[in-house]
Design a protein around this motif. Structure first.
Motif, PDB file in Angstrom:
ATOM      1  N   LYS A 319       0.833  -1.205   0.000  1.00 42.83           N
ATOM      2  CA  LYS A 319       0.000   0.000   0.000  1.00 42.83           C
ATOM      3  C   LYS A 319       0.865   1.251   0.000  1.00 42.83           C
ATOM      4  CE  LYS A 319      -3.877   2.209   2.413  1.00 42.83           C
ATOM      5  NZ  LYS A 319      -4.767   2.169   3.601  1.00 42.83           N
ATOM      6  N   HIS A 320       1.943   1.217   0.774  1.00 42.06           N
ATOM      7  CA  HIS A 320       2.849   2.363   0.823  1.00 42.06           C
ATOM      8  C   HIS A 320       3.573   2.539  -0.505  1.00 42.06           C
ATOM      9  CE1 HIS A 320       3.041   3.861   5.085  1.00 42.06           C
ATOM     10  NE2 HIS A 320       2.270   2.780   5.224  1.00 42.06           N
ATOM     11  N   ILE A 321       4.056   1.458  -1.078  1.00 44.00           N
ATOM     12  CA  ILE A 321       4.748   1.541  -2.362  1.00 44.00           C
ATOM     13  C   ILE A 321       3.836   2.170  -3.415  1.00 44.00           C
ATOM     14  CG2 ILE A 321       5.639   0.172  -4.289  1.00 44.00           C
ATOM     15  CD1 ILE A 321       7.653   0.532  -2.042  1.00 44.00           C
ATOM     16  N   ASP A 322       2.580   1.785  -3.424  1.00 47.34           N
ATOM     17  CA  ASP A 322       1.618   2.336  -4.384  1.00 47.34           C
ATOM     18  C   ASP A 322       1.417   3.831  -4.189  1.00 47.34           C
ATOM     19  OD1 ASP A 322       1.288  -0.177  -5.456  1.00 47.34           O
ATOM     20  OD2 ASP A 322      -0.594  -0.603  -4.390  1.00 47.34           O
ATOM     21  N   ALA A 323       1.649   4.312  -2.966  1.00 43.35           N
ATOM     22  CA  ALA A 323       1.429   5.725  -2.655  1.00 43.35           C
ATOM     23  C   ALA A 323       2.704   6.564  -2.672  1.00 43.35           C
ATOM     24  CB  ALA A 323       0.775   5.837  -1.269  1.00 43.35           C
ATOM     25  N   VAL A 383       2.501  10.965   1.572  1.00 45.65           N
ATOM     26  CA  VAL A 383       3.517  10.150   2.246  1.00 45.65           C
ATOM     27  C   VAL A 383       3.539  10.398   3.750  1.00 45.65           C
ATOM     28  CG1 VAL A 383       6.004   9.779   2.485  1.00 45.65           C
ATOM     29  CG2 VAL A 383       4.953   9.830   0.208  1.00 45.65           C
ATOM     30  N   THR A 384       3.503  11.653   4.166  1.00 49.08           N
ATOM     31  CA  THR A 384       3.562  11.932   5.607  1.00 49.08           C
ATOM     32  C   THR A 384       2.333  11.388   6.329  1.00 49.08           C
ATOM     33  OG1 THR A 384       2.636  14.160   5.230  1.00 49.08           O
ATOM     34  CG2 THR A 384       5.045  13.961   5.376  1.00 49.08           C
ATOM     35  N   SER A 385       1.154  11.570   5.732  1.00 52.58           N
ATOM     36  CA  SER A 385      -0.064  11.059   6.391  1.00 52.58           C
ATOM     37  C   SER A 385      -0.111   9.537   6.358  1.00 52.58           C
ATOM     38  CB  SER A 385      -1.312  11.642   5.734  1.00 52.58           C
ATOM     39  OG  SER A 385      -1.380  11.319   4.359  1.00 52.58           O
ATOM     40  N   ALA A 386       0.475   8.915   5.319  1.00 48.81           N
ATOM     41  CA  ALA A 386       0.506   7.448   5.243  1.00 48.81           C
ATOM     42  C   ALA A 386       1.380   6.868   6.353  1.00 48.81           C
ATOM     43  CB  ALA A 386       1.018   7.010   3.880  1.00 48.81           C
ATOM     44  N   ILE A 387       2.565   7.440   6.541  1.00 45.76           N
ATOM     45  CA  ILE A 387       3.468   6.940   7.589  1.00 45.76           C
ATOM     46  C   ILE A 387       2.824   7.116   8.963  1.00 45.76           C
ATOM     47  CG2 ILE A 387       5.698   7.288   8.722  1.00 45.76           C
ATOM     48  CD1 ILE A 387       6.811   8.153   5.984  1.00 45.76           C
ATOM     49  N   PHE A 388       2.292   8.298   9.209  1.00 41.29           N
ATOM     50  CA  PHE A 388       1.664   8.561  10.501  1.00 41.29           C
ATOM     51  C   PHE A 388       0.451   7.653  10.708  1.00 41.29           C
ATOM     52  CE2 PHE A 388      -1.286  11.061  13.220  1.00 41.29           C
ATOM     53  CZ  PHE A 388      -0.497  11.142  14.351  1.00 41.29           C
ATOM     54  N   GLY A 389      -0.362   7.513   9.663  1.00 44.53           N
ATOM     55  CA  GLY A 389      -1.561   6.691   9.779  1.00 44.53           C
ATOM     56  C   GLY A 389      -1.254   5.238  10.055  1.00 44.53           C
ATOM     57  N   CYS A 391       1.469   3.895  11.305  1.00 42.58           N
ATOM     58  CA  CYS A 391       2.121   3.701  12.601  1.00 42.58           C
ATOM     59  C   CYS A 391       1.179   3.904  13.781  1.00 42.58           C
ATOM     60  CB  CYS A 391       3.326   4.632  12.725  1.00 42.58           C
ATOM     61  SG  CYS A 391       4.692   4.192  11.626  1.00 42.58           S
ATOM     62  N   HIS A 392       0.031   4.531  13.542  1.00 40.86           N
ATOM     63  CA  HIS A 392      -0.908   4.801  14.645  1.00 40.86           C
ATOM     64  C   HIS A 392      -2.286   4.202  14.381  1.00 40.86           C
ATOM     65  CE1 HIS A 392       2.265   7.769  15.434  1.00 40.86           C
ATOM     66  NE2 HIS A 392       1.925   7.582  16.702  1.00 40.86           N
ATOM     67  N   ASP A 393      -2.328   3.224  13.464  1.00 39.10           N
ATOM     68  CA  ASP A 393      -3.581   2.493  13.187  1.00 39.10           C
ATOM     69  C   ASP A 393      -4.717   3.413  12.773  1.00 39.10           C
ATOM     70  OD1 ASP A 393      -2.371   0.010  13.941  1.00 39.10           O
ATOM     71  OD2 ASP A 393      -2.639   0.571  16.040  1.00 39.10           O
ATOM     72  N   ILE A 394      -4.381   4.420  11.969  1.00 39.08           N
ATOM     73  CA  ILE A 394      -5.377   5.360  11.440  1.00 39.08           C
ATOM     74  C   ILE A 394      -5.535   5.083   9.944  1.00 39.08           C
ATOM     75  CG2 ILE A 394      -5.955   7.780  11.050  1.00 39.08           C
ATOM     76  CD1 ILE A 394      -4.117   8.443  13.477  1.00 39.08           C
ATOM     77  N   SER A 395      -6.745   4.941   9.502  1.00 40.20           N
ATOM     78  CA  SER A 395      -7.004   4.671   8.086  1.00 40.20           C
ATOM     79  C   SER A 395      -6.611   5.881   7.249  1.00 40.20           C
ATOM     80  CB  SER A 395      -8.483   4.345   7.883  1.00 40.20           C
ATOM     81  OG  SER A 395      -8.761   4.129   6.522  1.00 40.20           O
ATOM     82  N   TRP A 396      -5.979   5.600   6.117  1.00 39.33           N
ATOM     83  CA  TRP A 396      -5.612   6.688   5.193  1.00 39.33           C
ATOM     84  C   TRP A 396      -5.872   6.285   3.762  1.00 39.33           C
ATOM     85  CZ3 TRP A 396      -1.596   5.293   1.858  1.00 39.33           C
ATOM     86  CH2 TRP A 396      -0.792   4.216   2.273  1.00 39.33           C
TER      87      TRP A 396
END
Length: 396
Positions: A319-323, A383-389, A391-396
């Motif tokens: 998911k991260h690679i795609d983003a 990217v910043t919201s993906a990493i934060f999300g 790592c803190h179990d927040i959907s993004w």
């Protein structure tokens, strides 16, 4: 129907000015007077605000609003504006108005004075974020846990092109001395090695642009923390941060706009392609350093907070690679200081992994880590919201 009459202007005689002009000139010289226009004080009660937004292709657009009756402005003083979204592939011609809302304000180092640069995001006339607005969803992610004070430091790599080739590379289109393609003997740069953090006309190319951009960012109020020449000739890097939450994306996007403006003066084009030159050359990334209040302050956070974050990032790897930007498969090969795009990995002090933990963090037991996967053309809001999300179990 009224007939328009041409104003009658005294005509000059051959060989000189007419009598009326001569008389007026003599009178002016005798009294030493200036015209009313000459005596006018320059107007100072205005501000020029350059509204910047992101287009459908990740490019940057801008236009100027002249604000009269004010000698300075704050973000709260700036009104929403609009532009023709059909000209940026963000709206149909039958309903083309896109609204831009001011989100962050910076000093304008190009115009100087109290003029400003304004980072905006994009909406429909009904107030809904348009599909290419990535700031709005990122903001929703950060708002769910701002107590963790997420810090980001982003390392933006880029390559400078002129006349279709990177700076420091030959402009000839003729075949080199080998039928297998270009080689350094015919004017191509020698193998990478001497260019990283270099100085000298034979190894460092485009420094005047780098220096001017750095100064402009600092004058604007962007938290630029450093610059350096990169591994491939014509390639450089600058770092922005630490910034908190959404401010990281705001500052990164504005710093990119400013880089385009500086390079424009030199007829140079900035490329964010992750692998601008194929072959045995480093690509261009946008390494993203990340920490939270817990990773920075909790004793033993390395084991209790950071390592569990690695597990979460591993599970969400695809998911991260795609983003993380387009064309990244050409860069993340497992060579040239990268990890394979296919598999997540992390380690201490290694640059051949997906996520690097620095020696200082490992030794202190707390600190930050660096996600090395994002491409140079990545969207910092995403990217910043993906990493934060993640790592803190927040959907993004």
């Amino acid at each position: 129907m009224l007939k328009c009459l041409k104003p009658q202007v005294p005509q000059a005689k051959k060989g000189g000015i007419n009598k009326l002009e001569k008389k007026a000139l003599q009178k002016s010289k005798a009294k030493g007077k200036k015209s009313k226009q000459d005596n006018m004080a320059p107007a100072t009660n205005f501000v020029m605000a350059e509204y910047v937004w992101i287009d459908a292709d990740g490019g940057l657009r801008s236009k100027t609003k002249a604000i009269t009756g004010k000698s300075s402005v704050t973000l709260a003083d700036l009104s929403d504006w609009n532009y023709d979204g059909s000209s940026t592939n963000q709206a149909p011609g039958t309903d083309s108005e896109v609204i831009i809302k001011p989100r962050a304000i910076f000093h304008d180092p190009f115009r100087g004075g109290n003029n400003v640069l304004v980072m905006t995001d994009t909406y429909t006339p009904k107030g809904e974020p348009i599909p290419t607005n990535t700031r709005a969803p990122a903001m929703k992610v950060f708002e769910q846990n701002m107590g963790e004070e997420p810090w980001f430091g982003i390392e933006q790599e880029y390559t400078m092109f002129k006349d279709g080739v990177p700076l420091g590379w030959p402009k000839s289109t003729a075949r080199a001395g080998s039928s297998f393609g270009p080689n350094w003997q015919m004017g191509y740069p020698g193998p990478q090695g001497p260019y990283y953090c270099s100085a000298g006309a034979d190894v460092a190319f485009g420094r005047e642009i780098v220096e001017e951009h750095m100064l402009a960012c600092l004058q604007a109020g962007i938290q630029l923390s450093g610059v350096n020449a990169e591994v491939m000739p014509g390639q450089w890097e600058y770092q922005v941060g630490p910034c908190v939450g959404i401010a990281s994306g705001d500052q990164m996007w504005m710093s990119r706009y400013m880089l385009n403006r500086v390079a424009e003066k030199y007829d140079v084009v900035i490329s964010y392609d992750p692998k601008p030159v194929p072959g045995d050359w480093n690509g261009a990334g946008c390494h993203t350093n990340f920490s939270t209040k817990s990773t920075r302050e909790v004793d033993g956070a390395m084991d209790s907070v950071i390592v569990p974050m690695m597990s979460k990032l591993e599970k969400a790897h695809k998911k991260h690679i795609d983003a993380y930007g387009t064309g990244n498969e050409r860069r993340l090969t497992g060579a040239h200081e990268t990890a394979s795009i296919e598999k997540f990995s992390w380690g201490v002090a290694s640059r051949a992994v997906s996520v690097r933990v620095g020696n200082e963090t490992a030794q202190a037991g707390k600190g930050y880590f660096e996600d090395r996967r994002p491409s140079s053309n990545m969207d910092p809001y995403v990217v910043t919201s993906a990493i934060f999300g993640t790592c803190h179990d927040i959907s993004w």
